[in-house]
Write an enzyme that holds these catalytic residues in place. Structure first.
Site, short mmCIF file in Angstrom:
data_model
loop_
_atom_site.label_atom_id
_atom_site.label_comp_id
_atom_site.label_asym_id
_atom_site.label_seq_id
_atom_site.Cartn_x
_atom_site.Cartn_y
_atom_site.Cartn_z
CD GLN A 94 -2.84 1.32 2.45
OE1 GLN A 94 -2.04 2.04 3.46
NE2 GLN A 94 -3.88 0.86 2.46
CE1 TYR A 117 -3.77 9.42 6.91
CE2 TYR A 117 -4.79 7.85 6.34
CZ TYR A 117 -4.21 8.52 7.17
OH TYR A 117 -4.17 8.07 8.59
NE ARG A 135 -8.29 -0.49 15.18
CZ ARG A 135 -9.16 0.62 15.34
NH1 ARG A 135 -10.03 0.77 15.79
NH2 ARG A 135 -8.44 1.75 14.73
#
Length: 389
Positions: A125, A209, A347
């Protein structure tokens, strides 16, 4: 060698049961192999990119990171690496890794090789933090760059290069030359990723972002070719994809989107129109996949209607990966419905390196310690074990 029966497989601890022999009776769709563009996965359980901040001042990857990723590659179909920066002026996080030269590639190669040794695929990524950075990270000491000089609102701030809590800053509006430099940096990151052996690239266009900031009207008020209409606001993404696809074929390049996300002050009233256009344009590109954070577990901006996975499936014709808040049952259901081809989990993989094994066996999940998600030492990193019978 004959496959184990479900009863035999259920008796084997995670350390011993091969990924190909996971029992499929609980999650048959999630464990079915899939081809995403030019990459074949042994199952549809993908570990999402997660920032962990363990690369230190060098921002290089090493054997410690290889151990972390290899443990989670034991059963996953694919891993998306934590966001890697394509340039020094794209950094905005303590201890996050770099990926744009041979030294960076050499460190990442240790990780990729360890993941491949487990039979798992891995994509890189590429991550420019844009206005979600801080002057303390910037090579020239100035504010971070963004499409427009609009400060992140409604957030509690960030941690600077000294790991101190600070307020967000008003960013510098990027010049046309700086936009072109960012595009070139992404291409160079793809070159480094190829040296490291990554199977593909995921371009980060989500979570507030840089690329996400350009796309959304709340963070982009430019009046040039990179602002205004949805076509113009998508332009930097299109040109960045064009550049990356000079290194990797398009069917090994993916995009991550977050149409519902509020993180880093995002969300715009015209997001429905925007993402209809973006997904239609991406449909033309023969990409590896598009990952969409359709779930609301990361926060919902409430500035327009929820952009559902059904809407995404209608707008996008290629391979689709769902993300955000899924568990084994909801992941199984979204794949079975045809609205997604695979699911990214984040997570739950932290404390459960053998997550697909636990889902396949119907076993409880361990809970991770949120206090160590982003700390910079060994605690909370390689100390979560796989289950033993």
């Amino acid at each position: 060698m004959a496959l184990l029966s479900p009863a035999e497989a259920m008796k084997m601890p995670a350390a011993e049961l091969p990924a190909a022999e996971l029992p499929t009776h609980l999650i048959p769709h999630l464990l079915k192999p899939v081809v995403l563009g030019g990459v074949e996965l042994r199952n549809r359980c993908i570990m999402a990119a997660m920032t962990r901040g363990r690369s230190g001042e060098s921002r290089l990857m090493d054997d410690t990171h290889a151990q972390y990723y290899a443990a989670r590659a034991t059963y996953a179909g694919m891993i998306v690496c934590e966001g890697a920066h394509p340039s020094l002026d794209s950094v905005g996080w303590v201890g996050s890794p770099l990926l744009f030269n041979e030294q960076h590639a050499a460190g990442w190669k240790k990780v990729v090789d360890a993941v491949h040794a487990k039979g798992c695929k891995m994509v890189a990524q590429i991550w420019n933090q844009g206005r979600a950075g801080h002057s303390s990270f910037m090579p020239d000491g100035g504010p971070p760059y963004a499409p427009s000089a609009i400060k992140i609102a409604g957030e509690s701030g960030l941690r600077d290069a000294n790991d101190a809590k600070v307020e967000y800053e008003v960013p510098r509006e990027m010049t046309l030359a700086q936009i072109k430099a960012s595009i070139a940096a992404h291409k160079q990151a793809a070159v480094a990723a190829k040296l490291a052996g990554f199977d593909g690239i995921e371009l980060h266009c989500a979570n507030g972002y840089l690329n996400n900031e350009f796309m959304e009207s709340s963070s982009n008020t430019r009046t040039d070719a990179y602002g205004g209409s949805v076509e113009n606001r998508f332009r930097i993404v299109a040109e960045t994809l064009d550049a990356i696809c000079q290194v990797y074929p398009s069917n090994k390049v993916a995009v991550k989107l977050s149409p519902n996300g509020a993180y880093n002050g995002m969300g715009s009233p015209d997001n429905g129109k925007l993402y209809d256009y973006v997904l239609a344009e991406l449909s033309k590109r023969d990409l590896m996949y598009v990952c969409v954070m359709d779930g609301l577990a990361f926060g919902f901006h409430q500035k327009c209607a929820v952009y559902t996975i059904e809407m995404v499936r209608k707008a996008y014709s290629g391979k689709l990966v769902a993300n955000c808040g899924y568990d084994d049952k909801t992941a199984e259901a979204v794949i079975a419905s045809g609205n997604a081809d695979a699911v990214e989990f984040a997570r739950p993989f932290i404390a459960n390196p053998d997550l697909p094994y636990r889902y396949a066996m119907g076993l409880p999940l361990a809970e991770s310690d949120a206090k160590t998600w982003y700390t910079h030492g060994p605690e909370g990193y390689n100390d979560y074990p796989a289950l033993e019978q």
